[in-house]
Design a protein around this motif. Structure first.
Motif, PDB file in Angstrom:
ATOM      1  N   ALA A  29       0.948  -1.265   0.116  1.00 42.31           N
ATOM      2  CA  ALA A  29      -0.168  -0.040  -0.160  1.00 42.31           C
ATOM      3  C   ALA A  29       0.876   1.145   0.014  1.00 42.31           C
ATOM      4  CB  ALA A  29      -0.888  -0.025   1.218  1.00 42.31           C
ATOM      5  N   ASP A  30       2.155   1.231   0.536  1.00 45.29           N
ATOM      6  CA  ASP A  30       2.907   2.399   0.587  1.00 45.29           C
ATOM      7  C   ASP A  30       3.978   2.429  -0.460  1.00 45.29           C
ATOM      8  OD1 ASP A  30       1.613   3.033   2.956  1.00 45.29           O
ATOM      9  OD2 ASP A  30       2.867   1.806   4.091  1.00 45.29           O
ATOM     10  N   GLU A  31       4.041   1.294  -1.375  1.00 44.22           N
ATOM     11  CA  GLU A  31       4.934   1.208  -2.394  1.00 44.22           C
ATOM     12  C   GLU A  31       5.081   2.295  -3.436  1.00 44.22           C
ATOM     13  OE1 GLU A  31       6.688  -1.925  -5.899  1.00 44.22           O
ATOM     14  OE2 GLU A  31       4.482  -1.984  -5.008  1.00 44.22           O
ATOM     15  N   THR A  32       4.060   2.893  -3.830  1.00 44.08           N
ATOM     16  CA  THR A  32       3.818   3.969  -4.685  1.00 44.08           C
ATOM     17  C   THR A  32       4.605   5.184  -4.322  1.00 44.08           C
ATOM     18  OG1 THR A  32       2.130   3.054  -5.856  1.00 44.08           O
ATOM     19  CG2 THR A  32       2.524   5.623  -6.284  1.00 44.08           C
ATOM     20  N   ASP A  33       4.192   5.578  -2.988  1.00 41.95           N
ATOM     21  CA  ASP A  33       4.495   6.766  -2.426  1.00 41.95           C
ATOM     22  C   ASP A  33       6.205   6.556  -2.209  1.00 41.95           C
ATOM     23  OD1 ASP A  33       2.135   8.040  -2.328  1.00 41.95           O
ATOM     24  OD2 ASP A  33       1.621   7.185  -0.309  1.00 41.95           O
ATOM     25  N   PRO A  66      -1.052 -12.745 -11.680  1.00 38.40           N
ATOM     26  CA  PRO A  66      -2.164 -11.895 -12.332  1.00 38.40           C
ATOM     27  C   PRO A  66      -1.915 -10.069 -11.644  1.00 38.40           C
ATOM     28  CG  PRO A  66      -3.071 -13.872 -11.413  1.00 38.40           C
ATOM     29  CD  PRO A  66      -1.601 -13.833 -10.769  1.00 38.40           C
ATOM     30  N   GLN A  67      -1.203  -9.997 -10.710  1.00 39.00           N
ATOM     31  CA  GLN A  67      -1.244  -8.530 -10.259  1.00 39.00           C
ATOM     32  C   GLN A  67      -0.275  -7.770 -10.907  1.00 39.00           C
ATOM     33  OE1 GLN A  67      -0.637  -9.203  -5.997  1.00 39.00           O
ATOM     34  NE2 GLN A  67      -2.622  -8.176  -5.588  1.00 39.00           N
ATOM     35  N   PHE A  68       0.619  -8.556 -11.725  1.00 37.34           N
ATOM     36  CA  PHE A  68       1.699  -7.839 -12.282  1.00 37.34           C
ATOM     37  C   PHE A  68       1.263  -6.509 -13.251  1.00 37.34           C
ATOM     38  CE2 PHE A  68       4.493  -6.872 -15.978  1.00 37.34           C
ATOM     39  CZ  PHE A  68       5.680  -6.861 -15.381  1.00 37.34           C
ATOM     40  N   ALA A  69       0.331  -6.831 -13.977  1.00 33.72           N
ATOM     41  CA  ALA A  69      -0.360  -5.883 -14.840  1.00 33.72           C
ATOM     42  C   ALA A  69      -0.751  -4.560 -14.286  1.00 33.72           C
ATOM     43  CB  ALA A  69      -1.502  -6.327 -15.719  1.00 33.72           C
ATOM     44  N   SER A  70      -1.530  -4.646 -12.937  1.00 34.46           N
ATOM     45  CA  SER A  70      -1.892  -3.613 -12.427  1.00 34.46           C
ATOM     46  C   SER A  70      -0.775  -2.941 -11.601  1.00 34.46           C
ATOM     47  CB  SER A  70      -2.712  -3.935 -11.081  1.00 34.46           C
ATOM     48  OG  SER A  70      -3.346  -2.976 -10.255  1.00 34.46           O
ATOM     49  N   TRP A  71       0.128  -3.835 -10.986  1.00 34.44           N
ATOM     50  CA  TRP A  71       1.443  -2.952 -10.486  1.00 34.44           C
ATOM     51  C   TRP A  71       2.209  -2.167 -11.649  1.00 34.44           C
ATOM     52  CZ3 TRP A  71       6.704  -4.596 -12.112  1.00 34.44           C
ATOM     53  CH2 TRP A  71       7.490  -3.728 -11.021  1.00 34.44           C
ATOM     54  N   ALA A  72       2.471  -3.009 -12.781  1.00 31.61           N
ATOM     55  CA  ALA A  72       3.139  -2.241 -13.869  1.00 31.61           C
ATOM     56  C   ALA A  72       2.420  -1.007 -14.259  1.00 31.61           C
ATOM     57  CB  ALA A  72       3.421  -3.224 -14.937  1.00 31.61           C
ATOM     58  N   ARG A  73       1.203  -0.820 -14.492  1.00 32.84           N
ATOM     59  CA  ARG A  73       0.579   0.440 -14.466  1.00 32.84           C
ATOM     60  C   ARG A  73       0.914   1.443 -13.513  1.00 32.84           C
ATOM     61  NH1 ARG A  73      -3.395  -3.008 -16.569  1.00 32.84           N
ATOM     62  NH2 ARG A  73      -4.695  -2.913 -14.355  1.00 32.84           N
ATOM     63  N   THR A  74       0.747   0.975 -12.264  1.00 32.83           N
ATOM     64  CA  THR A  74       0.912   1.982 -11.282  1.00 32.83           C
ATOM     65  C   THR A  74       2.268   2.443 -11.264  1.00 32.83           C
ATOM     66  OG1 THR A  74      -0.644   0.957  -9.792  1.00 32.83           O
ATOM     67  CG2 THR A  74       0.784   2.139  -8.740  1.00 32.83           C
ATOM     68  N   MET A  75       3.333   1.604 -11.445  1.00 34.11           N
ATOM     69  CA  MET A  75       4.738   2.213 -11.426  1.00 34.11           C
ATOM     70  C   MET A  75       5.180   2.979 -12.594  1.00 34.11           C
ATOM     71  SD  MET A  75       6.399   1.066  -8.743  1.00 34.11           S
ATOM     72  CE  MET A  75       4.969   1.495  -7.810  1.00 34.11           C
ATOM     73  N   GLU A  91      10.322  -3.608 -20.737  1.00 33.59           N
ATOM     74  CA  GLU A  91      10.912  -4.581 -20.835  1.00 33.59           C
ATOM     75  C   GLU A  91      10.613  -5.999 -20.178  1.00 33.59           C
ATOM     76  OE1 GLU A  91      14.969  -3.433 -23.486  1.00 33.59           O
ATOM     77  OE2 GLU A  91      15.373  -4.001 -21.380  1.00 33.59           O
ATOM     78  N   TRP A  92      10.547  -5.736 -18.834  1.00 33.20           N
ATOM     79  CA  TRP A  92       9.971  -6.824 -17.919  1.00 33.20           C
ATOM     80  C   TRP A  92       8.632  -7.241 -18.440  1.00 33.20           C
ATOM     81  CZ3 TRP A  92      11.829 -10.190 -14.633  1.00 33.20           C
ATOM     82  CH2 TRP A  92      13.028  -9.773 -14.074  1.00 33.20           C
ATOM     83  N   THR A  93       7.728  -6.276 -18.634  1.00 34.98           N
ATOM     84  CA  THR A  93       6.374  -6.487 -19.212  1.00 34.98           C
ATOM     85  C   THR A  93       6.483  -7.508 -20.556  1.00 34.98           C
ATOM     86  OG1 THR A  93       5.428  -4.647 -18.328  1.00 34.98           O
ATOM     87  CG2 THR A  93       4.186  -5.545 -20.043  1.00 34.98           C
ATOM     88  N   LEU A  94       7.583  -7.247 -21.180  1.00 32.00           N
ATOM     89  CA  LEU A  94       7.617  -7.988 -22.452  1.00 32.00           C
ATOM     90  C   LEU A  94       8.007  -9.280 -22.278  1.00 32.00           C
ATOM     91  CD1 LEU A  94       7.764  -8.370 -25.768  1.00 32.00           C
ATOM     92  CD2 LEU A  94      10.157  -7.278 -25.570  1.00 32.00           C
ATOM     93  N   LEU A  95       8.942  -9.482 -21.234  1.00 32.93           N
ATOM     94  CA  LEU A  95       9.363 -10.929 -20.786  1.00 32.93           C
ATOM     95  C   LEU A  95       8.383 -11.445 -20.167  1.00 32.93           C
ATOM     96  CD1 LEU A  95      12.073 -12.105 -20.575  1.00 32.93           C
ATOM     97  CD2 LEU A  95      12.361 -11.140 -18.108  1.00 32.93           C
ATOM     98  N   ARG A  96       7.188 -10.755 -19.499  1.00 29.99           N
ATOM     99  CA  ARG A  96       6.238 -11.335 -18.953  1.00 29.99           C
ATOM    100  C   ARG A  96       5.188 -12.108 -20.253  1.00 29.99           C
ATOM    101  NH1 ARG A  96       2.221 -11.986 -15.298  1.00 29.99           N
ATOM    102  NH2 ARG A  96      -0.040 -11.418 -15.687  1.00 29.99           N
TER     103      ARG A  96
END
Length: 159
Positions: A29-33, A66-75, A91-96
């Protein structure tokens, strides 16, 4: 052997270590900040390095989740102004994408960084014969081409 420059370097090393520790233990919950805070450090290179390590660790942990896509959008929103970090996350997204057998384009693979091509060729994450053949033929470095070739010949052995 002390002086203003050495004191600055020591302070920078301590900040870097604190950032790495904080990023490693941050609650989801605090990662983005926290990432945003680190990126506001006056030393952009050091901040990018700390966040880059974090992105590599988190992306590897979440790669098949499955949370990868949401995390990647946030990051992506947080790191948007940092070219290196944006490229690394892309590139991590392409690897996935490749590892999950989803559609990808040859140009994405051949145009990717040396880091990405090495990852794709040497880790068990990518099992796509099509991707490995492409890296065997058009990988940027001999190391990548050889590793991809070995993976094609012996798909279940680590490179």
């Amino acid at each position: 052997m002390t002086g203003p420059r050495i004191d600055e370097e020591l302070a920078e090393h301590r900040r870097f270590a604190r950032y790495l520790q904080a990023l490693e233990t941050v609650a989801e919950a605090d990662e983005t900040d926290l990432v945003a805070t680190v990126l506001h450090d006056e030393d952009k290179t050091m901040a990018d390095s700390a966040v880059g390590r974090h992105l590599d660790r988190r992306a590897a942990d979440l790669l098949t989740d499955p949370q990868f896509a949401s995390w990647a959008r946030t990051m992506t929103a947080v790191i948007a102004e940092r070219d290196f970090l944006t490229c690394r996350l892309r590139e991590w997204t392409l690897l996935r994408t490749i590892s999950l057998g989803e559609p990808w384009a040859a140009e994405e693979l051949t145009g990717a960084s040396d880091w990405f091509q090495r990852m794709a060729a040497t880790t068990q994450i990518v099992t796509s014969p099509e991707a490995l053949r492409l890296l065997t033929e058009r990988g940027r470095t001999r190391r990548v081409r050889n590793a991809a070739s070995r993976r094609l010949q012996h798909p279940h052995q680590p490179s």
